[in-house]
Design a protein around this motif. Structure first.
Motif, PDB file in Angstrom:
ATOM      1  N   ASP A 155      96.830  48.379  26.912  1.00 43.34           N
ATOM      2  CA  ASP A 155      96.906  48.421  25.450  1.00 43.34           C
ATOM      3  C   ASP A 155      95.520  48.350  24.813  1.00 43.34           C
ATOM      4  N   LEU A 156      94.592  47.675  25.486  1.00 44.71           N
ATOM      5  CA  LEU A 156      93.221  47.564  24.978  1.00 44.71           C
ATOM      6  C   LEU A 156      92.354  48.772  25.360  1.00 44.71           C
ATOM      7  N   GLY A 157      92.939  49.742  26.073  1.00 44.76           N
ATOM      8  CA  GLY A 157      92.218  50.973  26.386  1.00 44.76           C
ATOM      9  C   GLY A 157      91.766  51.132  27.828  1.00 44.76           C
ATOM     10  N   PHE A 158      92.094  50.189  28.708  1.00 47.76           N
ATOM     11  CA  PHE A 158      91.720  50.324  30.114  1.00 47.76           C
ATOM     12  C   PHE A 158      92.603  51.375  30.781  1.00 47.76           C
ATOM     13  N   VAL A 159      92.012  52.139  31.668  1.00 48.79           N
ATOM     14  CA  VAL A 159      92.719  53.197  32.394  1.00 48.79           C
ATOM     15  C   VAL A 159      92.426  53.042  33.884  1.00 48.79           C
ATOM     16  N   ASP A 160      93.157  53.790  34.712  1.00 49.66           N
ATOM     17  CA  ASP A 160      92.922  53.754  36.147  1.00 49.66           C
ATOM     18  C   ASP A 160      91.509  54.231  36.449  1.00 49.66           C
ATOM     19  N   HIS A 161      90.846  53.549  37.363  1.00 48.54           N
ATOM     20  CA  HIS A 161      89.502  53.936  37.790  1.00 48.54           C
ATOM     21  C   HIS A 161      89.614  55.195  38.644  1.00 48.54           C
ATOM     22  N   PRO A 162      88.667  56.127  38.519  1.00 41.96           N
ATOM     23  CA  PRO A 162      88.767  57.363  39.301  1.00 41.96           C
ATOM     24  C   PRO A 162      88.512  57.172  40.798  1.00 41.96           C
ATOM     25  N   ASP A 163      87.894  56.074  41.177  1.00 47.22           N
ATOM     26  CA  ASP A 163      87.631  55.805  42.588  1.00 47.22           C
ATOM     27  C   ASP A 163      88.560  54.706  43.084  1.00 47.22           C
ATOM     28  N   PRO A 164      88.947  54.757  44.359  1.00 50.37           N
ATOM     29  CA  PRO A 164      89.789  53.667  44.882  1.00 50.37           C
ATOM     30  C   PRO A 164      88.978  52.372  44.962  1.00 50.37           C
ATOM     31  N   ALA A 165      89.639  51.269  44.717  1.00 54.37           N
ATOM     32  CA  ALA A 165      88.989  49.960  44.832  1.00 54.37           C
ATOM     33  C   ALA A 165      89.161  49.470  46.263  1.00 54.37           C
ATOM     34  N   LEU A 166      88.056  49.226  46.924  1.00 56.49           N
ATOM     35  CA  LEU A 166      88.053  48.725  48.280  1.00 56.49           C
ATOM     36  C   LEU A 166      87.173  47.486  48.334  1.00 56.49           C
ATOM     37  N   TYR A 167      87.329  46.673  49.356  1.00 56.29           N
ATOM     38  CA  TYR A 167      86.444  45.528  49.513  1.00 56.29           C
ATOM     39  C   TYR A 167      86.187  45.291  50.989  1.00 56.29           C
ATOM     40  N   TRP A 168      85.109  44.572  51.270  1.00 58.06           N
ATOM     41  CA  TRP A 168      84.722  44.205  52.634  1.00 58.06           C
ATOM     42  C   TRP A 168      84.344  42.745  52.622  1.00 58.06           C
ATOM     43  N   ARG A 169      84.741  42.013  53.638  1.00 62.20           N
ATOM     44  CA  ARG A 169      84.382  40.603  53.765  1.00 62.20           C
ATOM     45  C   ARG A 169      83.714  40.381  55.109  1.00 62.20           C
ATOM     46  N   PRO A 170      82.522  39.794  55.110  1.00 61.24           N
ATOM     47  CA  PRO A 170      81.886  39.523  56.396  1.00 61.24           C
ATOM     48  C   PRO A 170      82.698  38.495  57.184  1.00 61.24           C
ATOM     49  N   ALA A 171      82.511  38.501  58.485  1.00 65.30           N
ATOM     50  CA  ALA A 171      83.208  37.540  59.333  1.00 65.30           C
ATOM     51  C   ALA A 171      82.849  36.127  58.898  1.00 65.30           C
ATOM     52  N   HIS A 172      83.798  35.229  59.025  1.00 63.52           N
ATOM     53  CA  HIS A 172      83.586  33.833  58.641  1.00 63.52           C
ATOM     54  C   HIS A 172      82.473  33.243  59.491  1.00 63.52           C
ATOM     55  N   ARG A 173      81.622  32.424  58.852  1.00 63.16           N
ATOM     56  CA  ARG A 173      80.487  31.844  59.568  1.00 63.16           C
ATOM     57  C   ARG A 173      80.886  31.110  60.788  1.00 63.16           C
TER      58      ARG A 173
END
Length: 173
Positions: A155-173
């Motif tokens: 409603d405030l004007g946000f739309v789908d991002h054209p790129d997929p959202a991905l994430y990476w997490r380093p191995a736990h210490r």
């Protein structure tokens, strides 16, 4: 002037910048955000030794960011503590044809205490954050929406991002 039958007048929500005295309530509200999420990402294993340190770490980062130029922490007061909060940051990325200034805003969570929901607090916080992003010359503002919050953001004007959202997490210490 009489109000039409069936219409309610909601009091105007006052949004203000957070101060140091708000830190315990900000941590409480942020914890509410994660309690509603599921999966390992938001809820690490109970035997993870760092699991309980996040609140202390959050309080330290919030305190450091309260007056930072690249962050805005906004709150709405409730009767007893905070009713809502929202955090925004602006980063300097590299400009391109799709982002002329290279300045990108991020909404780092808007949370309303369940006792204060459906009163327009999140909308008021978001409008204040969007005004701040404009003043910071952000070319774009990104956020991750919960299912409950998505209609507000659209409603405030946000739309789908054209790129997929991905994430990476380093191995736990």
């Amino acid at each position: 002037m009489n109000q039409p039958t069936g219409q309610l007048t909601m009091p105007r929500t006052t949004v203000r910048r957070a101060v140091e005295a708000d830190l315990p309530e900000l941590v409480r509200l942020r914890a509410l955000l994660f309690e509603t999420r599921s999966g390992d990402y938001f809820n690490p294993a109970p035997d993870d030794p760092d699991r309980n340190d996040w609140r202390h770490n959050l309080a330290s980062v919030l305190q450091a960011q309260l007056t930072a130029d690249a962050a805005r922490i906004l709150v709405v007061d409730g009767e007893h503590g905070l009713a809502a909060c929202g955090i925004g940051t602006v980063e300097q990325w590299f400009p391109g044809p799709h982002n002329l200034t290279g300045r990108v805003g991020h909404v780092i969570g808007v949370v309303t205490d369940p006792a204060y929901r459906r009163r327009g607090h999140s909308r008021a916080v978001m409008r204040a954050l969007l005004d701040w992003f404009r003043a910071q010359d952000a070319s774009r503002v990104d956020l991750y929406a919960s299912h409950e919050g998505e209609p507000l953001y659209r409603d405030l004007g946000f739309v789908d991002h054209p790129d997929p959202a991905l994430y990476w997490r380093p191995a736990h210490r």
